[in-house]
Scaffold this motif. Structure first.
Motif, short mmCIF file in Angstrom:
data_model
loop_
_atom_site.label_atom_id
_atom_site.label_comp_id
_atom_site.label_asym_id
_atom_site.label_seq_id
_atom_site.Cartn_x
_atom_site.Cartn_y
_atom_site.Cartn_z
N LYS A 145 0.83 -1.20 0.00
CA LYS A 145 0.00 0.00 0.00
C LYS A 145 0.86 1.25 0.00
O LYS A 145 0.53 2.24 -0.67
CB LYS A 145 -0.94 0.00 1.20
N LYS A 146 1.96 1.23 0.75
CA LYS A 146 2.87 2.38 0.75
C LYS A 146 3.46 2.59 -0.64
O LYS A 146 3.53 3.72 -1.13
CB LYS A 146 3.98 2.17 1.78
N LYS A 147 3.88 1.52 -1.28
CA LYS A 147 4.46 1.62 -2.61
C LYS A 147 3.43 2.14 -3.61
O LYS A 147 3.75 2.96 -4.48
CB LYS A 147 5.02 0.28 -3.07
N ILE A 148 2.21 1.67 -3.50
CA ILE A 148 1.15 2.13 -4.40
C ILE A 148 0.88 3.61 -4.20
O ILE A 148 0.72 4.36 -5.16
CB ILE A 148 -0.14 1.29 -4.20
N SER A 149 0.84 4.05 -2.95
CA SER A 149 0.60 5.47 -2.70
C SER A 149 1.74 6.32 -3.23
O SER A 149 1.51 7.41 -3.78
CB SER A 149 0.37 5.73 -1.22
N VAL A 150 2.98 5.84 -3.13
CA VAL A 150 4.12 6.57 -3.68
C VAL A 150 4.01 6.65 -5.19
O VAL A 150 4.23 7.71 -5.80
CB VAL A 150 5.44 5.91 -3.24
N LEU A 151 3.62 5.55 -5.82
CA LEU A 151 3.46 5.54 -7.28
C LEU A 151 2.34 6.48 -7.71
O LEU A 151 2.47 7.20 -8.71
CB LEU A 151 3.19 4.13 -7.78
N GLU A 152 1.24 6.49 -6.97
CA GLU A 152 0.14 7.40 -7.30
C GLU A 152 0.58 8.85 -7.18
O GLU A 152 0.24 9.68 -8.03
CB GLU A 152 -1.05 7.14 -6.39
N GLU A 153 1.35 9.16 -6.13
CA GLU A 153 1.85 10.52 -5.97
C GLU A 153 2.78 10.91 -7.12
O GLU A 153 2.73 12.03 -7.62
CB GLU A 153 2.57 10.67 -4.64
#
Length: 126
Positions: free
Chosen positions: A48-56
């Protein structure tokens, strides 16, 4: 008969003591399941952290302030925007009302007014 009862009591005492010394397989299984669930939760949290970083990062790259990231896409958007501006100006020159232009171009009336004002400022000699 007394020997049989005494033997059975002794045997039951040995089995009772042995039951305390024996490993509890259910407790081991519970610990393994708990460890697995904790590791899965950690993996999910990291994903989830990686996905949020990618979305940002995607939002960062798509923002118009950073046009160097995707110049072709932004140029395409601005050319469409220029076409809409030209359409708005042409309709304004034909004498249509701002509300009518907004309805035809799917823009807000304040956007129409800003486009017209921007064009009038460009046309004025300095």
């Amino acid at each position: 008969m007394e020997y049989i009862i005494l033997t059975l009591l002794l045997l039951s005492a040995i089995v009772f003591i042995f039951s305390f010394l024996r490993k509890d397989r259910l407790a081991e299984l519970e610990q393994e399941i708990e460890q697995l669930s904790l590791s899965y939760m950690q993996d999910i949290y990291q994903l989830k952290k990686k996905i949020s970083v990618l979305e940002e990062e995607l939002l960062f790259q798509e923002s118009p302030e950073y046009s160097d990231a995707f110049p072709a896409a932004i140029k395409e958007k601005s050319s469409v925007h220029e076409i809409i501006k030209n359409q708005v100006l042409a309709l304004y020159r034909q004498g249509l009302s701002i509300e009518r232009i907004a309805h035809q171009s799917n823009l807000q009336p304040n956007e129409i007014i800003s486009i017209i004002d921007e064009n009038q400022q460009k046309e004025r000699p300095i």
